[in-house]
Scaffold this active site. Structure first.
Site, PDB file in Angstrom:
ATOM      1  N   LYS A  64     -19.784  -5.036  -3.554  1.00 27.65           N
ATOM      2  CA  LYS A  64     -18.577  -5.320  -2.788  1.00 27.65           C
ATOM      3  C   LYS A  64     -18.126  -6.767  -3.005  1.00 27.65           C
ATOM      4  CE  LYS A  64     -16.600  -4.840   1.831  1.00 27.65           C
ATOM      5  NZ  LYS A  64     -15.470  -4.006   1.374  1.00 27.65           N
ATOM      6  N   ASP A 103      -6.558  -8.434  -0.209  1.00 30.48           N
ATOM      7  CA  ASP A 103      -7.586  -9.012  -1.085  1.00 30.48           C
ATOM      8  C   ASP A 103      -7.180  -8.927  -2.557  1.00 30.48           C
ATOM      9  OD1 ASP A 103      -9.223  -9.725   0.970  1.00 30.48           O
ATOM     10  OD2 ASP A 103     -10.768  -8.230   0.596  1.00 30.48           O
ATOM     11  N   HIS A 129     -22.746  -8.427   8.337  1.00 29.23           N
ATOM     12  CA  HIS A 129     -22.324  -8.423   6.937  1.00 29.23           C
ATOM     13  C   HIS A 129     -23.464  -8.747   5.968  1.00 29.23           C
ATOM     14  CE1 HIS A 129     -18.497  -8.569   9.021  1.00 29.23           C
ATOM     15  NE2 HIS A 129     -17.878  -8.304   7.885  1.00 29.23           N
ATOM     16  N   THR A 170      -1.187  -4.704   7.901  1.00 27.89           N
ATOM     17  CA  THR A 170      -0.632  -3.532   8.576  1.00 27.89           C
ATOM     18  C   THR A 170      -1.687  -2.694   9.280  1.00 27.89           C
ATOM     19  OG1 THR A 170      -0.831  -2.192   6.563  1.00 27.89           O
ATOM     20  CG2 THR A 170       1.248  -3.388   6.897  1.00 27.89           C
ATOM     21  N   HIS A 217     -14.958  -0.064   6.319  1.00 29.60           N
ATOM     22  CA  HIS A 217     -15.639  -1.361   6.358  1.00 29.60           C
ATOM     23  C   HIS A 217     -16.156  -1.686   7.755  1.00 29.60           C
ATOM     24  CE1 HIS A 217     -16.576  -5.566   5.646  1.00 29.60           C
ATOM     25  NE2 HIS A 217     -15.797  -5.884   6.651  1.00 29.60           N
ATOM     26  N   ASP A 271       0.846  -1.188   0.000  1.00 31.56           N
ATOM     27  CA  ASP A 271       0.000   0.000   0.000  1.00 31.56           C
ATOM     28  C   ASP A 271       0.887   1.245   0.000  1.00 31.56           C
ATOM     29  OD1 ASP A 271      -2.768   1.325   0.671  1.00 31.56           O
ATOM     30  OD2 ASP A 271      -1.310   2.169   2.083  1.00 31.56           O
ATOM     31  N   LYS A 298     -10.481 -16.245   1.436  1.00 28.62           N
ATOM     32  CA  LYS A 298     -11.178 -15.401   0.468  1.00 28.62           C
ATOM     33  C   LYS A 298     -10.328 -14.213   0.030  1.00 28.62           C
ATOM     34  CE  LYS A 298     -15.108 -14.474   2.560  1.00 28.62           C
ATOM     35  NZ  LYS A 298     -16.518 -14.051   2.733  1.00 28.62           N
ATOM     36  N   PHE A 343       3.143  -2.523  13.480  1.00 26.97           N
ATOM     37  CA  PHE A 343       2.607  -1.711  12.387  1.00 26.97           C
ATOM     38  C   PHE A 343       1.495  -0.780  12.872  1.00 26.97           C
ATOM     39  CE2 PHE A 343       4.171  -4.962   9.259  1.00 26.97           C
ATOM     40  CZ  PHE A 343       4.892  -4.095   8.456  1.00 26.97           C
ATOM     41  N   LEU A 344       0.741  -1.231  13.871  1.00 30.21           N
ATOM     42  CA  LEU A 344      -0.442  -0.478  14.297  1.00 30.21           C
ATOM     43  C   LEU A 344      -0.098   0.850  14.956  1.00 30.21           C
ATOM     44  CD1 LEU A 344      -2.608  -3.412  15.731  1.00 30.21           C
ATOM     45  CD2 LEU A 344      -2.385  -2.596  13.371  1.00 30.21           C
TER      46      LEU A 344
END
Length: 378
Positions: free
Chosen positions: A149, A107, A257, A127, A273, A39, A140, A167-168
C-alpha cells in the site's frame, strides 16, 4: 463551499479560491483553463453540474473520469492522467489540476501533479467522509506498488482543499462508517470529547450522513456533524503540520496503521481502508489493555463504540502471522524501532517501542476469543 449550489450562488471558489484573485474570469488576459480528474462514480452524480459551472464561466476545461478504486491505485492511472494533462496543456504555475473524489482519487492526482514538470499545483475536493477528514489533510500522496500500500509516493501538499459535506449525502452508509474510523482514531489518540461525541451521536451521524437537518436553513448545520468533523480535522492538523515531511517517525496518527496496510492489501477489496484500520484499532486496544495501559472496562467501551459506528472489530484473515509480519516491516522501515501508538486513556496516547511478542500474542489470543471465532486464525 457548498459545491452543490455553486451555480445558484455564482461563487468562483473552485477556480480562484486558492489565490487572492476574485472576479470575472472573462476579464483575464487569457482564457481560464482547468484540468479535472474526477472519480467515475462522482462524475455520474455531479459531472453535469461541474460542466455547467465551467461553461457558465467560459472556462476551457477537460474532465477525465477514472475508476479510482484501491484495486486500480497504480502508476498506470498516474500515467493516464499525465498523458491527458500533456495533451490538454496547462500552465504549471497558474492552472492547478482539480482532483474531485475520494481518498484514492486525491492520492493519485497528487502524485501525478508532483511528477508533471516536477511540481504542478493541484486542488483537493474530497467527496467521501474518509477523504474529508483524512486524505484532504497533509502533504502525502501515492499509489500501491508490488502489492504494498502506497509504496510509491511523494510529499507535495495541494494549493487548496475545498471541504463540502453536501457530497456526503450520496455516499453509501458503509462509506460513512469507513470515514468514522479515522475520526475515531483521532478521538482515541487526542480528544476525549470527540470520542464521547461519536459514542453518543454515531448512529445519528450514520443516519443523517452529516447533512443539515431537513427543513432548516442551510447555514444551520447539524451541531454533531459540524463539531465532530471540525475536531477530527483540527486534531489531524495538530499532528501533521509540525511534521509535514515525517522527519519525526513517532506519529500518533499511525494508530491503526501498523498492521492494517498489510491486512487491507491481503483481503482487497473485501475491506475498505477505514474498516481495516478499525480491525487493527480493535486489536491494539487489547494490546494496550494487556500492557496495563487501559482497564478492561475502557477497552470494552471502545469496542462497543466501534460496533455502534458499524465498524468491524475482527477479521478472520488478520492472523497472528500477518500481524507479526507487518510489525517486522515496521521495525525495518522505522529506524529499528516499533514506534507503536497506543491509547493510555480516552483522548491520550503515547508511543511505545517495548511491546514484547508475548504481550502481542496474549492480546491477540484474548482478542480472537472475545471478538472472533474463539481460536487463533491461521
Amino acid at each position: 463551499m457548498d459545491f452543490c449550489h455553486l451555480l445558484k450562488y455564482h461563487r468562483e471558489d473552485l477556480l480562484f479560491g486558492h489565490t487572492d484573485h476574485r472576479g470575472d474570469p472573462q476579464s483575464a488576459s487569457k482564457p481560464v483553463k482547468r484540468f479535472i480528474v474526477i472519480d467515475e462514480v462522482v462524475h455520474a452524480l455531479y459531472g453535469n453540474r461541474i460542466s455547467e459551472y465551467m461553461k457558465a464561466r467560459n472556462v476551457v476545461y477537460k474532465m477525465l473520469p477514472l475508476p479510482t478504486t484501491e484495486e486500480n491505485k497504480s502508476m498506470e492511472l498516474v500515467t493516464t492522467i499525465l498523458e491527458e494533462v500533456h495533451q490538454f496543456g496547462i500552465d504549471r504555475r497558474s492552472e492547478p489540476i482539480l482532483a474531485i473524489g475520494g481518498g484514492v482519487c486525491l492520492d493519485i492526482v497528487g502524485l501525478a501533479a508532483s511528477l508533471y514538470r516536477r511540481r504542478t499545483p493541484y486542488i483537493r475536493v474530497p467527496t467521501t467522509l474518509l477523504a474529508y477528514v483524512d486524505a484532504s489533510v497533509g502533504a502525502k500522496n501515492g499509489v500501491n506498488f508490488a502489492n504494498c500500500k502506497n509504496k510509491l509516493g511523494s510529499y507535495i501538499p495541494p494549493v487548496a482543499t475545498f471541504l463540502d459535506r453536501s457530497f456526503l449525502a450520496t455516499v453509501p452508509r458503509r462509506h460513512i462508517a469507513n470515514g468514522l474510523a479515522e475520526m475515531l482514531k483521532m478521538a482515541l489518540m487526542k480528544h476525549k470529547g470527540l470520542f464521547e461525541l461519536l459514542e453518543a451521536e454515531g448512529q445519528n451521524l450514520l443516519d443523517s450522513k452529516f447533512q443539515t437537518r431537513e427543513g432548516t436553513d442551510e447555514t444551520d448545520q447539524s451541531p454533531a456533524a459540524s463539531a465532530s468533523s471540525r475536531i477530527a480535522i483540527e486534531t489531524m492538523l495538530e499532528e501533521l503540520a509540525p511534521n509535514l515531511w515525517e522527519d519525526d517517525l513517532d506519529r500518533l496518527v499511525d494508530f491503526g496503521h501498523l498492521v492494517s496496510p498489510e491486512l487491507e492489501m491481503e483481503v482487497l477489496p473485501a475491506l475498505l481502508h477505514g474498516e481495516a484500520v478499525a480491525v487493527e484499532m480493535s486489536l491494539m486496544v487489547y494490546v494496550a489493555c494487556g500492557r496495563g495501559l487501559l482497564p478492561a472496562a475502557l477497552r470494552d467501551r471502545v469496542v462497543r463504540c466501534m460496533r455502534s459506528l458499524e465498524l468491524p472489530v475482527w477479521h478472520p484473515l488478520c492472523s497472528l502471522a500477518l500481524a507479526r509480519r507487518a510489525l517486522g516491516e515496521r521495525l525495518r522501515h522505522s529506524g529499528g524501532r516499533l514506534r507503536m501508538p497506543l491509547p493510555t486513556a480516552l483522548g491520550r496516547a503515547e508511543i511505545f517501542n517495548d511491546i514484547s511478542d508475548d504481550t502481542l500474542c496474549q492480546a491477540f489470543q484474548e482478542w480472537s476469543v472475545d471478538l472472533g471465532t474463539g481460536h487463533l486464525p491461521t
